[in-house]
Scaffold this motif. Sequence first.
Motif, PDB file in Angstrom:
ATOM      1  N   VAL A   8       0.818  -1.211   0.000  1.00 49.24           N
ATOM      2  CA  VAL A   8       0.000   0.000   0.000  1.00 49.24           C
ATOM      3  C   VAL A   8       0.857   1.270   0.000  1.00 49.24           C
ATOM      4  O   VAL A   8       0.379   2.342  -0.392  1.00 49.24           O
ATOM      5  CB  VAL A   8      -0.955   0.006   1.215  1.00 49.24           C
ATOM      6  N   VAL A   9       2.104   1.163   0.397  1.00 54.55           N
ATOM      7  CA  VAL A   9       2.939   2.347   0.608  1.00 54.55           C
ATOM      8  C   VAL A   9       3.112   3.211  -0.640  1.00 54.55           C
ATOM      9  O   VAL A   9       3.043   4.447  -0.553  1.00 54.55           O
ATOM     10  CB  VAL A   9       4.302   1.946   1.220  1.00 54.55           C
ATOM     11  N   PRO A  10       3.322   2.645  -1.834  1.00 54.78           N
ATOM     12  CA  PRO A  10       3.470   3.504  -3.013  1.00 54.78           C
ATOM     13  C   PRO A  10       2.250   4.365  -3.323  1.00 54.78           C
ATOM     14  O   PRO A  10       2.362   5.355  -4.055  1.00 54.78           O
ATOM     15  CB  PRO A  10       3.719   2.498  -4.148  1.00 54.78           C
ATOM     16  N   PHE A  11       1.097   4.034  -2.762  1.00 57.76           N
ATOM     17  CA  PHE A  11      -0.120   4.797  -2.995  1.00 57.76           C
ATOM     18  C   PHE A  11      -0.267   5.967  -2.016  1.00 57.76           C
ATOM     19  O   PHE A  11      -1.231   6.721  -2.099  1.00 57.76           O
ATOM     20  CB  PHE A  11      -1.352   3.879  -2.866  1.00 57.76           C
ATOM     21  N   LEU A  12       0.677   6.092  -1.083  1.00 56.42           N
ATOM     22  CA  LEU A  12       0.587   7.089  -0.021  1.00 56.42           C
ATOM     23  C   LEU A  12       1.565   8.237  -0.232  1.00 56.42           C
ATOM     24  O   LEU A  12       2.629   8.052  -0.812  1.00 56.42           O
ATOM     25  CB  LEU A  12       0.876   6.423   1.332  1.00 56.42           C
ATOM     26  N   PRO A  13       1.213   9.428   0.268  1.00 56.91           N
ATOM     27  CA  PRO A  13       2.160  10.546   0.208  1.00 56.91           C
ATOM     28  C   PRO A  13       3.370  10.275   1.092  1.00 56.91           C
ATOM     29  O   PRO A  13       3.316   9.462   2.021  1.00 56.91           O
ATOM     30  CB  PRO A  13       1.338  11.725   0.736  1.00 56.91           C
ATOM     31  N   GLU A  14       4.462  10.959   0.802  1.00 51.30           N
ATOM     32  CA  GLU A  14       5.692  10.754   1.570  1.00 51.30           C
ATOM     33  C   GLU A  14       5.714  11.547   2.872  1.00 51.30           C
ATOM     34  O   GLU A  14       6.495  11.241   3.766  1.00 51.30           O
ATOM     35  CB  GLU A  14       6.909  11.119   0.718  1.00 51.30           C
ATOM     36  N   ALA A  15       4.884  12.581   2.969  1.00 51.79           N
ATOM     37  CA  ALA A  15       4.862  13.422   4.164  1.00 51.79           C
ATOM     38  C   ALA A  15       3.415  13.782   4.494  1.00 51.79           C
ATOM     39  O   ALA A  15       2.487  13.450   3.756  1.00 51.79           O
ATOM     40  CB  ALA A  15       5.698  14.677   3.939  1.00 51.79           C
ATOM     41  N   GLY A  16       3.240  14.472   5.627  1.00 49.99           N
ATOM     42  CA  GLY A  16       1.899  14.796   6.091  1.00 49.99           C
ATOM     43  C   GLY A  16       1.413  13.743   7.072  1.00 49.99           C
ATOM     44  O   GLY A  16       2.138  12.799   7.417  1.00 49.99           O
ATOM     45  N   ARG A  17       0.195  13.911   7.540  1.00 51.10           N
ATOM     46  CA  ARG A  17      -0.366  12.975   8.526  1.00 51.10           C
ATOM     47  C   ARG A  17      -1.139  11.856   7.831  1.00 51.10           C
ATOM     48  O   ARG A  17      -2.064  12.102   7.069  1.00 51.10           O
ATOM     49  CB  ARG A  17      -1.287  13.705   9.500  1.00 51.10           C
ATOM     50  N   VAL A  50       4.058  -0.719   9.485  1.00 52.08           N
ATOM     51  CA  VAL A  50       4.848  -0.876   8.257  1.00 52.08           C
ATOM     52  C   VAL A  50       4.924   0.448   7.507  1.00 52.08           C
ATOM     53  O   VAL A  50       5.983   0.857   7.028  1.00 52.08           O
ATOM     54  CB  VAL A  50       4.237  -1.981   7.369  1.00 52.08           C
ATOM     55  N   VAL A  51       3.788   1.136   7.421  1.00 56.10           N
ATOM     56  CA  VAL A  51       3.752   2.447   6.761  1.00 56.10           C
ATOM     57  C   VAL A  51       4.676   3.431   7.468  1.00 56.10           C
ATOM     58  O   VAL A  51       5.445   4.162   6.828  1.00 56.10           O
ATOM     59  CB  VAL A  51       2.310   2.990   6.718  1.00 56.10           C
ATOM     60  N   ALA A  52       4.631   3.455   8.798  1.00 62.99           N
ATOM     61  CA  ALA A  52       5.462   4.390   9.561  1.00 62.99           C
ATOM     62  C   ALA A  52       6.946   4.137   9.320  1.00 62.99           C
ATOM     63  O   ALA A  52       7.740   5.076   9.198  1.00 62.99           O
ATOM     64  CB  ALA A  52       5.141   4.284  11.053  1.00 62.99           C
ATOM     65  N   ALA A  53       7.326   2.870   9.264  1.00 67.73           N
ATOM     66  CA  ALA A  53       8.733   2.537   9.036  1.00 67.73           C
ATOM     67  C   ALA A  53       9.178   2.930   7.631  1.00 67.73           C
ATOM     68  O   ALA A  53      10.314   3.363   7.430  1.00 67.73           O
ATOM     69  CB  ALA A  53       8.952   1.043   9.262  1.00 67.73           C
ATOM     70  N   MET A  54       8.273   2.797   6.662  1.00 65.99           N
ATOM     71  CA  MET A  54       8.628   3.057   5.260  1.00 65.99           C
ATOM     72  C   MET A  54       8.358   4.497   4.821  1.00 65.99           C
ATOM     73  O   MET A  54       8.795   4.906   3.739  1.00 65.99           O
ATOM     74  CB  MET A  54       7.863   2.084   4.352  1.00 65.99           C
ATOM     75  N   ARG A  55       7.653   5.254   5.641  1.00 64.82           N
ATOM     76  CA  ARG A  55       7.386   6.667   5.363  1.00 64.82           C
ATOM     77  C   ARG A  55       7.854   7.500   6.556  1.00 64.82           C
ATOM     78  O   ARG A  55       7.043   8.079   7.290  1.00 64.82           O
ATOM     79  CB  ARG A  55       5.884   6.894   5.103  1.00 64.82           C
ATOM     80  N   PRO A  56       9.174   7.572   6.800  1.00 64.02           N
ATOM     81  CA  PRO A  56       9.694   8.232   8.006  1.00 64.02           C
ATOM     82  C   PRO A  56       9.413   9.730   8.061  1.00 64.02           C
ATOM     83  O   PRO A  56       9.464  10.322   9.140  1.00 64.02           O
ATOM     84  CB  PRO A  56      11.201   7.958   7.939  1.00 64.02           C
ATOM     85  N   ASP A  57       9.121  10.367   6.936  1.00 64.80           N
ATOM     86  CA  ASP A  57       8.841  11.802   6.926  1.00 64.80           C
ATOM     87  C   ASP A  57       7.369  12.122   7.161  1.00 64.80           C
ATOM     88  O   ASP A  57       6.988  13.294   7.220  1.00 64.80           O
ATOM     89  CB  ASP A  57       9.288  12.419   5.594  1.00 64.80           C
TER      90      ASP A  57
END
Length: 226
Positions: A69-78, A92-99
């Motif tokens: 699912v991560v590629p479908f999500l923005p790299e920053a923001g809430r 998993v998202v938090a680890a892969m989207r540290p910003d």
Amino acid sequence: MTHDDHVDAALEVDPWAGDSRLPEFFGPSWAAISAFHTLLVDEGVRRGLVGPREVPRLWERHLLNSAAVVPFLPEAGRIIDLGSGAGLPGIVVAAMRPDAEVVLLDPMERRTEWLLEAVAALGLGNVVVLRARAEDVHRELSGVAVTARAVAPLDRLYRWALPLLVKGGVLVALKGARAHEEVVAAARVGTKLGGGAAEISSARAIEGSEETTVVRVVREVVRGVR
């Protein structure tokens, strides 16, 4: 067979255990993801958050599925993970989207206690754990994205998730084989809540892993509807 023997036996037949593609795929997030896998096998099973039979399928069915699912999500923001449960896909998202700031939202105390402990153990500084139902925080919490995995049918999920999104924010839901039927059945509710047309995609984290179905809906209009 003891609990530990059962877990060890299950790990021996995990086709992804020790696969060299895993650290390559996860990259900088590998240390946290690998440690999270260990936590799920040990404490997650003991606390009933993960069934023992799921242990040999944790990588493919849960961790890689969440990573898809991560590629479908923005790299920053809430990013708000709705009904976070054991932390899939939220941790998993938090680890892969540290910003990004990732909010793990769940109404059950035993789950939020687990999430707090897991986040601390993994050293994830970009996570907030919140014990609440989505509908109780509609007026005080908002984000650029909401994730949901095995939470509810889309008509219900829209009512919980879309009010949490800012205009232009995106709901990204991991769904099963009936995704198209759910999209059709929930279309009217989605429109009423300001959602645009649902996009259905197939996603796979690593070649050879199971495909998952991703439903993506942008909140195009904010009307203050319940």
